[in-house]
Write a protein that holds these residues in place. Structure first.
Motif, short mmCIF file in Angstrom:
data_model
loop_
_atom_site.label_atom_id
_atom_site.label_comp_id
_atom_site.label_asym_id
_atom_site.label_seq_id
_atom_site.Cartn_x
_atom_site.Cartn_y
_atom_site.Cartn_z
N GLU A 102 0.96 -1.33 0.06
CA GLU A 102 0.16 0.09 -0.14
C GLU A 102 0.98 1.42 0.17
OE1 GLU A 102 -3.20 0.50 2.92
OE2 GLU A 102 -3.95 -1.55 2.66
N GLN A 103 1.79 1.28 0.86
CA GLN A 103 2.64 2.65 0.95
C GLN A 103 3.64 2.77 -0.46
OE1 GLN A 103 4.88 2.01 4.56
NE2 GLN A 103 2.85 2.37 5.92
N SER A 104 4.06 1.76 -0.91
CA SER A 104 4.72 1.49 -1.99
C SER A 104 4.10 2.13 -3.24
CB SER A 104 5.42 0.25 -2.52
OG SER A 104 6.20 -0.26 -1.39
N ILE A 105 3.11 1.61 -3.35
CA ILE A 105 2.04 2.01 -4.31
C ILE A 105 1.65 3.56 -4.30
CG2 ILE A 105 -0.34 1.72 -5.59
CD1 ILE A 105 0.05 -1.30 -5.07
N ALA A 106 1.38 3.89 -3.14
CA ALA A 106 1.18 5.43 -2.75
C ALA A 106 2.20 6.29 -2.99
CB ALA A 106 0.91 5.70 -1.27
N ALA A 107 3.66 5.93 -2.68
CA ALA A 107 4.55 6.76 -3.00
C ALA A 107 4.93 6.65 -4.36
CB ALA A 107 5.94 5.92 -2.31
N PHE A 108 4.76 5.63 -5.00
CA PHE A 108 4.87 5.66 -6.51
C PHE A 108 3.98 6.59 -7.34
CE2 PHE A 108 3.72 4.23 -10.96
CZ PHE A 108 4.90 3.95 -11.34
N LEU A 109 2.63 6.66 -6.73
CA LEU A 109 1.59 7.38 -7.45
C LEU A 109 2.21 8.87 -7.11
CD1 LEU A 109 -1.72 5.65 -6.53
CD2 LEU A 109 -0.60 5.88 -8.85
N GLU A 110 2.54 9.24 -6.03
CA GLU A 110 3.09 10.39 -5.68
C GLU A 110 4.11 10.84 -6.41
OE1 GLU A 110 5.03 12.68 -1.93
OE2 GLU A 110 3.47 11.37 -1.47
N HIS A 111 5.00 10.07 -6.63
CA HIS A 111 6.32 10.13 -7.50
C HIS A 111 5.89 10.25 -9.00
CE1 HIS A 111 10.14 9.17 -9.26
NE2 HIS A 111 10.78 10.10 -8.66
#
Length: 183
Positions: A102-111
């Motif tokens: 969940e956190q990785s996907i959120a960080a990816f989307l932010e990036h």
């Protein structure tokens, strides 16, 4: 029927035994493609079994992902990724993996949004070759941070040569003195 959920109303979809989905807020049947549009539009929804009231949202989302993967839109979930995910079920790290994903996907989307913004600012103003040169320069700078500089390499080579010379001189003087060469 809608439910208030964290300041926004959640659209309720009911799944009937005939496998059809009914949108209670619009009073009509919907398809998986319609549900996919809800996801793409970030509209909150919940899928409930019409008889038991059980939450089926995850099942429907998994079905949409499965169809997307099968339709040849390019795979996000390769066989290797799926096998690795399956191995986490029942593992003591399962909960942590879920949070990590969940956190990785959120960080990816932010990036991803930042990259899109930068690309929008550069369209028409930057030459793609210039951009590739900048990336190559950044990669080279990163590489140099992790590799010894030429002067450091030369100093290392010189000190190694000096050490060998001193050792050779010591061998020569001990042999001249009639002492056996150390082994």
């Amino acid at each position: 029927m809608t439910i208030k959920h964290k300041g926004s109303s959640v659209r309720i979809l009911r799944k009937y035994t005939n496998r059809r989905l009914y949108d209670t807020s619009r009073s009509c049947y919907v398809t998986l493609e319609d549900v996919k549009e809800l996801v793409l539009n970030s509209e909150p929804f919940q899928v409930l079994d019409s008889k038991s009231g059980q939450d089926l949202t995850r099942n429907i989302l998994m079905q949409i992902i499965s169809e997307q993967e099968a339709e040849g839109h390019g795979t996000l979930l390769t066989n290797q990724v799926l096998q690795q995910l399956i191995r986490f079920y029942g593992d003591s790290m399962q909960g942590m993996m879920s949070q990590y994903l969940e956190q990785s996907i959120a960080a990816f989307l932010e990036h991803q949004d930042l990259i899109r913004d930068q690309m929008q600012n550069m369209i028409g103003a930057a030459n793609p070759l210039t951009m590739m040169n900048r990336i190559a320069d950044q990669n080279l700078a990163m590489w140099k941070m992790f590799s010894p500089t030429a002067s450091e390499a030369a100093k290392s080579a010189a000190s190694a040569t000096d050490s060998v010379s001193v050792a050779d001189e010591a061998d020569g003087s001990s042999q001249r003195a009639g002492k056996p060469k150390p082994s």
